[in-house]
Scaffold this motif. Structure first.
Motif, PDB file in Angstrom:
ATOM      1  N   ALA A   1     -40.801  45.135 -11.607  1.00  0.00           N
ATOM      2  CA  ALA A   1     -40.502  46.465 -11.762  1.00  0.00           C
ATOM      3  C   ALA A   1     -40.050  46.608 -13.285  1.00  0.00           C
ATOM      4  CB  ALA A   1     -39.348  46.830 -10.804  1.00  0.00           C
ATOM      5  N   ALA A   2     -40.167  48.175 -13.512  1.00  0.00           N
ATOM      6  CA  ALA A   2     -39.388  48.359 -14.786  1.00  0.00           C
ATOM      7  C   ALA A   2     -38.105  48.777 -14.560  1.00  0.00           C
ATOM      8  CB  ALA A   2     -40.187  49.475 -15.555  1.00  0.00           C
ATOM      9  N   VAL A   3     -36.778  48.078 -15.113  1.00  0.00           N
ATOM     10  CA  VAL A   3     -35.429  48.191 -14.708  1.00  0.00           C
ATOM     11  C   VAL A   3     -34.646  48.623 -15.869  1.00  0.00           C
ATOM     12  CG1 VAL A   3     -35.639  46.684 -12.503  1.00  0.00           C
ATOM     13  CG2 VAL A   3     -34.998  45.915 -14.947  1.00  0.00           C
ATOM     14  N   ILE A   4     -33.528  49.227 -16.043  1.00  0.00           N
ATOM     15  CA  ILE A   4     -32.566  49.069 -17.062  1.00  0.00           C
ATOM     16  C   ILE A   4     -31.160  48.516 -16.391  1.00  0.00           C
ATOM     17  CG2 ILE A   4     -31.727  51.544 -15.974  1.00  0.00           C
ATOM     18  CD1 ILE A   4     -31.219  52.277 -19.174  1.00  0.00           C
ATOM     19  N   GLU A   5     -30.738  47.651 -17.345  1.00  0.00           N
ATOM     20  CA  GLU A   5     -29.699  46.977 -17.281  1.00  0.00           C
ATOM     21  C   GLU A   5     -28.595  47.873 -17.983  1.00  0.00           C
ATOM     22  OE1 GLU A   5     -30.911  43.137 -18.723  1.00  0.00           O
ATOM     23  OE2 GLU A   5     -31.416  42.405 -16.706  1.00  0.00           O
ATOM     24  N   VAL A   6     -27.680  48.081 -17.283  1.00  0.00           N
ATOM     25  CA  VAL A   6     -26.527  48.935 -17.893  1.00  0.00           C
ATOM     26  C   VAL A   6     -25.294  48.453 -17.810  1.00  0.00           C
ATOM     27  CG1 VAL A   6     -27.805  51.088 -17.579  1.00  0.00           C
ATOM     28  CG2 VAL A   6     -26.111  50.291 -15.987  1.00  0.00           C
TER      29      VAL A   6
ATOM     30  N   CYS B   1     -18.518  59.425 -11.423  1.00  0.00           N
ATOM     31  CA  CYS B   1     -18.343  58.336 -10.721  1.00  0.00           C
ATOM     32  C   CYS B   1     -17.639  57.141 -11.545  1.00  0.00           C
ATOM     33  CB  CYS B   1     -19.562  57.543 -10.062  1.00  0.00           C
ATOM     34  SG  CYS B   1     -20.536  56.709 -11.396  1.00  0.00           S
ATOM     35  N   ARG B   2     -17.200  55.926 -11.118  1.00  0.00           N
ATOM     36  CA  ARG B   2     -16.628  55.013 -11.830  1.00  0.00           C
ATOM     37  C   ARG B   2     -17.568  54.261 -12.468  1.00  0.00           C
ATOM     38  NH1 ARG B   2     -14.193  51.840  -6.718  1.00  0.00           N
ATOM     39  NH2 ARG B   2     -15.068  50.045  -7.650  1.00  0.00           N
ATOM     40  N   PRO B   3     -17.318  53.758 -13.443  1.00  0.00           N
ATOM     41  CA  PRO B   3     -18.357  53.055 -14.229  1.00  0.00           C
ATOM     42  C   PRO B   3     -19.152  51.927 -13.579  1.00  0.00           C
ATOM     43  CG  PRO B   3     -16.379  52.939 -15.628  1.00  0.00           C
ATOM     44  CD  PRO B   3     -16.033  53.296 -14.031  1.00  0.00           C
ATOM     45  N   ILE B   4     -20.506  52.019 -13.766  1.00  0.00           N
ATOM     46  CA  ILE B   4     -21.461  51.253 -13.333  1.00  0.00           C
ATOM     47  C   ILE B   4     -21.948  50.222 -14.314  1.00  0.00           C
ATOM     48  CG2 ILE B   4     -23.674  51.026 -12.010  1.00  0.00           C
ATOM     49  CD1 ILE B   4     -23.103  53.989 -11.171  1.00  0.00           C
ATOM     50  N   THR B   5     -21.855  48.935 -13.879  1.00  0.00           N
ATOM     51  CA  THR B   5     -22.394  47.625 -14.708  1.00  0.00           C
ATOM     52  C   THR B   5     -23.675  47.141 -13.681  1.00  0.00           C
ATOM     53  OG1 THR B   5     -20.650  47.516 -16.008  1.00  0.00           O
ATOM     54  CG2 THR B   5     -22.100  45.599 -15.781  1.00  0.00           C
ATOM     55  N   ASP B   6     -25.195  47.502 -13.802  1.00  0.00           N
ATOM     56  CA  ASP B   6     -25.971  46.820 -12.819  1.00  0.00           C
ATOM     57  C   ASP B   6     -27.113  47.047 -13.325  1.00  0.00           C
ATOM     58  OD1 ASP B   6     -26.601  46.139 -10.224  1.00  0.00           O
ATOM     59  OD2 ASP B   6     -25.101  47.051  -9.361  1.00  0.00           O
ATOM     60  N   THR B   7     -28.045  46.603 -12.449  1.00  0.00           N
ATOM     61  CA  THR B   7     -29.474  46.721 -12.742  1.00  0.00           C
ATOM     62  C   THR B   7     -30.263  47.886 -11.886  1.00  0.00           C
ATOM     63  OG1 THR B   7     -29.657  44.482 -13.516  1.00  0.00           O
ATOM     64  CG2 THR B   7     -31.867  45.658 -12.954  1.00  0.00           C
ATOM     65  N   SER B   8     -30.818  48.870 -12.532  1.00  0.00           N
ATOM     66  CA  SER B   8     -31.492  49.805 -11.670  1.00  0.00           C
ATOM     67  C   SER B   8     -32.803  50.026 -12.038  1.00  0.00           C
ATOM     68  CB  SER B   8     -30.719  51.198 -12.010  1.00  0.00           C
ATOM     69  OG  SER B   8     -29.328  51.028 -11.719  1.00  0.00           O
ATOM     70  N   ALA B   9     -33.871  50.212 -11.019  1.00  0.00           N
ATOM     71  CA  ALA B   9     -35.191  50.249 -11.071  1.00  0.00           C
ATOM     72  C   ALA B   9     -35.428  51.793 -11.622  1.00  0.00           C
ATOM     73  CB  ALA B   9     -35.819  50.677  -9.743  1.00  0.00           C
ATOM     74  N   LEU B  10     -36.256  52.137 -12.756  1.00  0.00           N
ATOM     75  CA  LEU B  10     -36.600  53.278 -13.449  1.00  0.00           C
ATOM     76  C   LEU B  10     -37.532  54.128 -12.511  1.00  0.00           C
ATOM     77  CD1 LEU B  10     -37.126  51.924 -17.099  1.00  0.00           C
ATOM     78  CD2 LEU B  10     -35.157  53.324 -16.138  1.00  0.00           C
ATOM     79  N   VAL B  11     -37.505  55.296 -12.482  1.00  0.00           N
ATOM     80  CA  VAL B  11     -38.383  56.319 -11.826  1.00  0.00           C
ATOM     81  C   VAL B  11     -39.632  56.101 -12.557  1.00  0.00           C
ATOM     82  CG1 VAL B  11     -38.924  58.576 -10.924  1.00  0.00           C
ATOM     83  CG2 VAL B  11     -36.504  57.543 -10.675  1.00  0.00           C
TER      84      VAL B  11
ATOM     85  N   MET C   1     -29.765  48.293  -7.884  1.00  0.00           N
ATOM     86  CA  MET C   1     -28.710  49.254  -7.299  1.00  0.00           C
ATOM     87  C   MET C   1     -29.618  50.245  -6.366  1.00  0.00           C
ATOM     88  SD  MET C   1     -26.107  51.819  -9.218  1.00  0.00           S
ATOM     89  CE  MET C   1     -27.378  52.654 -10.295  1.00  0.00           C
ATOM     90  N   ASP C   2     -29.141  50.518  -5.305  1.00  0.00           N
ATOM     91  CA  ASP C   2     -29.922  51.188  -4.516  1.00  0.00           C
ATOM     92  C   ASP C   2     -29.345  52.557  -3.780  1.00  0.00           C
ATOM     93  OD1 ASP C   2     -32.191  51.681  -2.476  1.00  0.00           O
ATOM     94  OD2 ASP C   2     -31.027  51.620  -0.958  1.00  0.00           O
ATOM     95  N   ASN C   3     -27.795  52.465  -4.117  1.00  0.00           N
ATOM     96  CA  ASN C   3     -27.087  53.747  -3.649  1.00  0.00           C
ATOM     97  C   ASN C   3     -25.624  53.889  -4.401  1.00  0.00           C
ATOM     98  OD1 ASN C   3     -26.126  55.746  -2.024  1.00  0.00           O
ATOM     99  ND2 ASN C   3     -25.404  54.702  -0.253  1.00  0.00           N
ATOM    100  N   ILE C   4     -25.200  54.805  -4.729  1.00  0.00           N
ATOM    101  CA  ILE C   4     -24.046  54.965  -5.250  1.00  0.00           C
ATOM    102  C   ILE C   4     -23.201  55.970  -4.565  1.00  0.00           C
ATOM    103  CG2 ILE C   4     -22.853  56.138  -7.464  1.00  0.00           C
ATOM    104  CD1 ILE C   4     -25.437  55.991  -8.930  1.00  0.00           C
TER     105      ILE C   4
END
Length: 110
Positions: free
Chosen positions: A31-36, A44-54, A105-108
């Motif tokens: 997958a194409a992702v963004i690590e933030v 929301c609270r700060p998120i440090t995670d990996t998320s799939a790009l739409v 990440m799947d749910n905030i």
């Protein structure tokens, strides 16, 4: 491709949730992702995670004066009616990767 999340009805998507953060994850392959680091969505609270790009070739763009990018996850268990969450990232605190296999990440939620 993200799972088929329930969709909030227009006009009822909660705008903010200060206690929300990444709460669940799902596996992806190639997958194409963004690590933030320290990303935010709807106060929301700060998120440090990996998320799939739409959109795999997407890059952060100005969103309310801040760089944002749409990620394939839900907000409080559902998808906003018009698009997936657009997380706000800090320039220099993200990395785009292609061909990623692992958890995203799947749910905030709170």
């Amino acid at each position: 491709m993200p799972p088929p999340y329930p969709v909030f009805e227009p006009g009822i998507t909660p705008h903010t949730k200060a206690a929300a953060t990444a709460q669940s994850w799902r596996g992806v392959k190639n997958a194409a992702v963004i690590e933030v680091v320290g990303a935010r969505y709807r106060n929301c609270r700060p998120i440090t995670d990996t998320s799939a790009l739409v959109t795999p070739d997407d890059r952060p763009e100005p969103n309310g004066g801040k760089p944002g990018i749409e990620v394939a996850c839900s907000w409080l268990g559902a998808k906003p009616p018009t698009k997936y969450p657009g997380i706000i990232v800090t320039l220099g605190n993200f990395r785009i990767r292609k061909g990623y296999s692992g958890k995203v990440m799947d749910n905030i939620r709170a």
